[in-house]
Write a protein that holds these residues in place. Structure first.
Motif, mmCIF file in Angstrom:
data_model
loop_
_atom_site.group_PDB
_atom_site.id
_atom_site.type_symbol
_atom_site.label_atom_id
_atom_site.label_comp_id
_atom_site.label_asym_id
_atom_site.label_seq_id
_atom_site.Cartn_x
_atom_site.Cartn_y
_atom_site.Cartn_z
ATOM 1 N N ALA A 1 30.588 60.700 40.164
ATOM 2 C CA ALA A 1 31.637 61.703 40.373
ATOM 3 C C ALA A 1 32.876 61.081 41.021
ATOM 4 N N VAL A 2 32.680 60.218 42.006
ATOM 5 C CA VAL A 2 33.799 59.562 42.678
ATOM 6 C C VAL A 2 34.546 58.656 41.708
ATOM 7 N N ARG A 3 33.811 57.878 40.939
ATOM 8 C CA ARG A 3 34.457 56.956 39.989
ATOM 9 C C ARG A 3 35.217 57.717 38.902
ATOM 10 N N VAL A 4 34.665 58.818 38.430
ATOM 11 C CA VAL A 4 35.348 59.630 37.416
ATOM 12 C C VAL A 4 36.631 60.220 37.993
ATOM 13 N N GLU A 5 36.548 60.719 39.212
ATOM 14 C CA GLU A 5 37.749 61.294 39.824
ATOM 15 C C GLU A 5 38.820 60.223 40.051
ATOM 16 N N GLU A 6 38.405 59.041 40.512
ATOM 17 C CA GLU A 6 39.369 57.958 40.724
ATOM 18 C C GLU A 6 40.020 57.521 39.421
ATOM 19 N N ARG A 7 39.236 57.433 38.369
ATOM 20 C CA ARG A 7 39.734 56.904 37.093
ATOM 21 C C ARG A 7 40.529 57.932 36.296
ATOM 22 N N TYR A 8 40.039 59.189 36.275
ATOM 23 C CA TYR A 8 40.628 60.193 35.387
ATOM 24 C C TYR A 8 41.307 61.337 36.114
ATOM 25 N N GLY A 9 41.120 61.429 37.418
ATOM 26 C CA GLY A 9 41.709 62.536 38.160
ATOM 27 C C GLY A 9 40.997 63.853 37.921
ATOM 28 N N VAL A 10 39.774 63.793 37.410
ATOM 29 C CA VAL A 10 38.972 64.986 37.127
ATOM 30 C C VAL A 10 37.852 65.058 38.164
ATOM 31 N N LYS A 11 37.821 66.158 38.884
ATOM 32 C CA LYS A 11 36.794 66.325 39.915
ATOM 33 C C LYS A 11 35.585 67.038 39.322
ATOM 34 N N ILE A 12 34.430 66.400 39.469
ATOM 35 C CA ILE A 12 33.161 66.991 39.035
ATOM 36 C C ILE A 12 32.245 66.992 40.250
ATOM 37 N N ASP A 13 31.752 68.156 40.616
ATOM 38 C CA ASP A 13 30.793 68.242 41.710
ATOM 39 C C ASP A 13 29.534 67.486 41.309
ATOM 40 N N GLU A 14 29.033 66.651 42.213
ATOM 41 C CA GLU A 14 27.878 65.822 41.859
ATOM 42 C C GLU A 14 26.652 66.644 41.485
ATOM 43 N N SER A 15 26.490 67.835 42.062
ATOM 44 C CA SER A 15 25.347 68.665 41.684
ATOM 45 C C SER A 15 25.526 69.187 40.259
ATOM 46 N N ARG A 16 26.749 69.476 39.885
ATOM 47 C CA ARG A 16 27.019 69.904 38.505
ATOM 48 C C ARG A 16 26.781 68.755 37.536
ATOM 49 N N LEU A 17 27.147 67.555 37.938
ATOM 50 C CA LEU A 17 26.938 66.378 37.110
ATOM 51 C C LEU A 17 25.456 66.207 36.795
ATOM 52 N N ALA A 18 24.623 66.343 37.795
ATOM 53 C CA ALA A 18 23.181 66.199 37.592
ATOM 54 C C ALA A 18 22.643 67.287 36.662
ATOM 55 N N GLU A 19 23.200 68.495 36.766
ATOM 56 C CA GLU A 19 22.753 69.600 35.919
ATOM 57 C C GLU A 19 23.181 69.429 34.466
ATOM 58 N N MET A 20 24.269 68.699 34.231
ATOM 59 C CA MET A 20 24.800 68.557 32.882
ATOM 60 C C MET A 20 23.816 67.831 31.976
#
Length: 89
Positions: free
Chosen positions: A50-69
């Motif tokens: 989630a941190v790397r995605v936000e740093e690279r793309y400026g898109v915030k994804i909650d880590e709990s949502r990421l795991a659920e995806m």
């Protein structure tokens, strides 16, 4: 911030970002690889992605949502949709 909202989204670049966070070869991060079951992603690794995605793309994804995806494909689709929505405004 190194967001890519002004450039075409590159799914292979995202795959590389995720593979680096997982410390896996990029070939293992297939579209249908399940995060928990196949790639052994836990909450700490979800946070790292989630941190790397936000740093690279400026898109915030909650880590709990990421795991659920569940899979790389679903994360890719979410980021594409977010970037397309952000560039449309």
């Amino acid at each position: 911030m190194a967001a890519h909202t002004d450039q075409a989204f590159d799914a292979e670049e995202l795959r590389t970002v995720v593979a680096e966070a997982l410390e896996l070869p990029v070939e293992e991060v297939t579209d249908d690889a399940r995060f928990k079951e196949d790639l052994e992603v836990d909450s700490l690794i979800s946070l790292e992605i989630a941190v790397r995605v936000e740093e690279r793309y400026g898109v915030k994804i909650d880590e709990s949502r990421l795991a659920e995806m569940g899979s790389f494909r679903l994360v890719r689709e979410l980021i594409e949709a977010e970037l397309n929505g952000a560039s449309a405004t």
